[in-house]
Design an enzyme around this catalytic site. Structure first.
Site, PDB file in Angstrom:
ATOM      1  N   ARG A   1       0.818  -1.192   0.029  1.00 13.02           N
ATOM      2  CA  ARG A   1       0.026  -0.022   0.106  1.00 13.02           C
ATOM      3  C   ARG A   1       0.875   1.242   0.026  1.00 13.02           C
ATOM      4  NH1 ARG A   1      -2.404   2.923   4.917  1.00 13.02           N
ATOM      5  NH2 ARG A   1      -3.629   4.501   3.849  1.00 13.02           N
TER       6      ARG A   1
ATOM      7  N   GLU B   1      -6.880   8.357   7.250  1.00 12.06           N
ATOM      8  CA  GLU B   1      -7.114   8.697   8.382  1.00 12.06           C
ATOM      9  C   GLU B   1      -7.726  10.247   8.374  1.00 12.06           C
ATOM     10  OE1 GLU B   1      -4.002   8.460  10.797  1.00 12.06           O
ATOM     11  OE2 GLU B   1      -3.953   6.351  10.758  1.00 12.06           O
TER      12      GLU B   1
ATOM     13  N   ASN C   1      -6.693   1.564  10.041  1.00  7.32           N
ATOM     14  CA  ASN C   1      -5.502   1.832  10.816  1.00  7.32           C
ATOM     15  C   ASN C   1      -5.599   1.706  12.192  1.00  7.32           C
ATOM     16  OD1 ASN C   1      -4.729   2.435   8.414  1.00  7.32           O
ATOM     17  ND2 ASN C   1      -4.149   4.575   8.384  1.00  7.32           N
TER      18      ASN C   1
ATOM     19  N   GLU D   1      -3.065  -0.387   8.033  1.00  5.30           N
ATOM     20  CA  GLU D   1      -1.831   0.049   8.769  1.00  5.30           C
ATOM     21  C   GLU D   1      -1.992  -0.328  10.334  1.00  5.30           C
ATOM     22  OE1 GLU D   1      -0.603   4.090   9.401  1.00  5.30           O
ATOM     23  OE2 GLU D   1      -1.303   4.662   7.304  1.00  5.30           O
TER      24      GLU D   1
HETATM   25  C1  NOJ Z   1      -0.836   6.776  10.587  1.00  2.00           C
HETATM   26  C2  NOJ Z   1      -0.422   7.589   9.488  1.00  2.00           C
HETATM   27  O1  NOJ Z   1      -1.193   7.138   8.423  1.00  2.00           O
HETATM   28  C3  NOJ Z   1       1.019   7.358   8.997  1.00  2.00           C
HETATM   29  O2  NOJ Z   1       1.313   8.345   7.996  1.00  2.00           O
HETATM   30  C4  NOJ Z   1       1.818   7.723  10.221  1.00  2.00           C
HETATM   31  O3  NOJ Z   1       3.050   7.623   9.766  1.00  2.00           O
HETATM   32  C5  NOJ Z   1       1.614   6.342  11.131  1.00  2.00           C
HETATM   33  N1  NOJ Z   1       0.230   6.375  11.324  1.00  2.00           N
HETATM   34  C6  NOJ Z   1       2.340   6.460  12.514  1.00  2.00           C
HETATM   35  O4  NOJ Z   1       2.208   7.442  13.134  1.00  2.00           O
END
Ligand code: NOJ
Length: 508
Positions: free
Chosen positions: A97, A187, A329, A399
């Site tokens: 991804r 997010e 995530n 994530e």
């Molecule tokens: C979620 C975010 O999508 C990503 O960009 C970030 O680096 C990670 N969390 C870790 O904080």
């Protein structure tokens, strides 16, 4: 020794001698890793790329980032993409991804000019993955808005939904022959609350209590438009799927009082259901209770109308059900209370609106980032909650990961403990009936961690940011994850490879 005691000792000994039950992930479950354009690509102004909100602001005032760094070069994946794909092969990934940089493709933000060099880069990247059977999964927007669009108000401009649809259509037509999973936004809470309702992400608009609600509506409408465009005009020939990725902390009540259960519910409404209810809930529209609270408080505060926008009936119906899957995530969790742990929240603000407090349990294993804890069963709980709230959608964990210090050992045991626990929780959720389709670890490699610059590292591969080549070296967690993928089971946290040499296995 009494016979009964002797027997139980023998039973326990026998039980621990039985090998761990090797529950397998389903055959069609896909494993990958995740990254985002600004965090890894570098080449910030190369080959015609336009400026984004992070380029603009980190150059304007470097002190906004903890270590005064920026993503100008980052892991330099723009030039190192073949090495990145080689790492994906080393791990044995099924999918990868990544996000497209909107201004690398459309430098002005609008499709009046398509930057061919940017398109070539993504074509090469995608083709390199496909050569080795690694499925590309694309996020259209992972926080790097073209600065030109920010100057027009960004997500607070009601025209944002059109701009986003136009961009999405360009992406589908350029890459949709090969990309079959599309994520519109990554997010929403971080985009809207942090970017527009506070100063903790770009563009630091800090319109507390107003900006996050304006952004929420336009983001949801933009998602709806991008989904319908795909569904009507691209899906019939390209056959892929489109969804949204949200972030959930697991919020648990401080006590078993009704007030604390209600506080948890309000946190869920404010931090993610605000964005997902309009799309995923059978009723559609923003969460009812939150809308009522904000309308009431707005009136008390002297605003002639609610600070929170609403949908017309036509809009509500238009965005409702615009998904093929839900992206989650997930990293951590909090204890939530109706009465305790409150900060002096800005007035107005979304946290003043819901008026709840939260904290952590200091006995939880903690990562480098202030918010990063290993919270018991948190992923399992989030998955089962989403299943229940949204009528059992297909879910991808898009994530999850663990932050370490820049100088931490390559033997990253805490990260391995974290991943081992997460694998167990996913198997339990699948057993429970959650339609979990895949998992993407954050992250393939160390990268630019937004306001924290390079002071927090999430990579399975460490990146040497002081070397011009941005050398990548696998951590223990990379070997661990490779073993999970090889066996398709929840490998125990004490796993150690026979040797710390990464090779590409046959067939990858
Ligand atoms: C979620 C975010 O999508 C990503 O960009 C970030 O680096 C990670 N969390 C870790 O904080």
């Amino acid at each position: 020794m009494k016979l009964s005691i002797l027997l139980s000792v023998l039973v326990i000994a026998a039980a621990s001698a039985v090998p761990r039950q090797q529950r397998q992930f389903p055959d069609d479950f896909i494993f990958g890793t995740a990254t985002a354009s600004y965090q890894i690509e570098g080449a910030w102004d190369e080959d015609g790329k336009g400026e984004n909100i992070w380029d603009y602001n980190t150059h304007r005032d470097p002190t906004i980032i903890v270590d005064q760094s920026n993503g100008d070069v980052a892991a330099d994946s723009y030039h190192n993409y073949k090495r990145d794909v080689e790492m994906m092969r080393e791990l044995g990934l099924d999918c990868y991804r990544f996000s497209l940089s909107w201004p690398r493709i459309l430098p002005s933000g609008f499709p009046n000019h398509i930057n061919q060099a940017g398109v070539d880069f993504y074509n090469n990247y995608i083709d390199e993955m496909l050569k080795y059977n690694i499925q590309p999964i694309v996020t259209l927007y992972h926080w790097d808005l073209p600065q030109k669009l920010q100057e027009l108000g960004g997500f607070t401009n009601p025209l944002f939904e059109e701009w986003f649809e136009d961009y999405a259509r360009v992406a589908y037509s350029l890459f949709g022959d090969r990309v079959k999973l599309w994520i519109t936004f990554n997010e929403p809470k971080e985009i809207c609350y942090q970017g527009y309702g506070s100063v903790t992400k770009m563009p630091q608009v800090n319109a507390t209590g107003i900006g996050e609600y304006l952004c929420a509506k336009h983001l949801v409408m933009g998602h709806g438009r991008a989904y319908h465009s795909y569904n009507n005009d691209f899906k019939p020939s390209q056959g892929g799927q489109c969804g949204l990725t949200i972030n959930l902390q697991w919020y648990m009540p401080d006590t078993d009082s009704e007030e604390d259960a209600h506080a948890v519910d309000l946190m869920n409404q404010a931090t993610w259901a605000l964005y997902t209810d309009p799309i995923y809930s059978p009723e559609g529209g923003f969460p009812k209770e939150l809308s009522e609270i904000v309308a009431k408080k707005s009136a008390e505060q002297g605003y002639p109308r609610s600070r929170m926008l609403s949908f017309t009936d036509e809009e509500r119906v238009y965005v409702q059900g615009t998904y093929d899957f839900l992206g989650l995530n997930h990293y951590s969790g909090n204890i939530v209370s109706a009465t305790r742990y409150k900060e002096p929240y800005a007035v107005p603000s979304i946290y003043d609106d819901i008026d709840v407090g939260w904290t952590v349990n200091e006995s939880w294993l903690k990562g480098q980032a202030a918010w990063n804890y290993l919270v018991p069963n948190s992923l399992y709980n989030c998955l089962t909650l989403l299943r229940q709230r949204y009528n059992d959608p297909d879910i991808y964990v898009t994530e999850s990961g663990w932050s370490g210090a820049p100088d931490a050992s390559l033997i990253d045991e805490d990260r391995v403990t974290y991943y081992a626990t997460i694998m167990e929780q996913m198997l339990a959720a699948i057993d429970e009936g959650v339609k979990l389709k895949g998992y993407m670890a954050w992250s393939l490699l160390d990268n630019f961690e937004w306001m924290k610059g390079y002071t927090e590292r999430f990579g399975l591969y460490a990146v040497e940011f002081s070397s011009p080549e941005r050398t990548r070296t696998p951590r223990l967690s990379a070997f661990f994850y490779k073993e999970v993928l090889r066996t398709r089971t929840a490998v125990a946290a004490d796993y150690r490879p026979e040797e710390f040499t990464m090779k590409i296995d046959e067939g990858h």
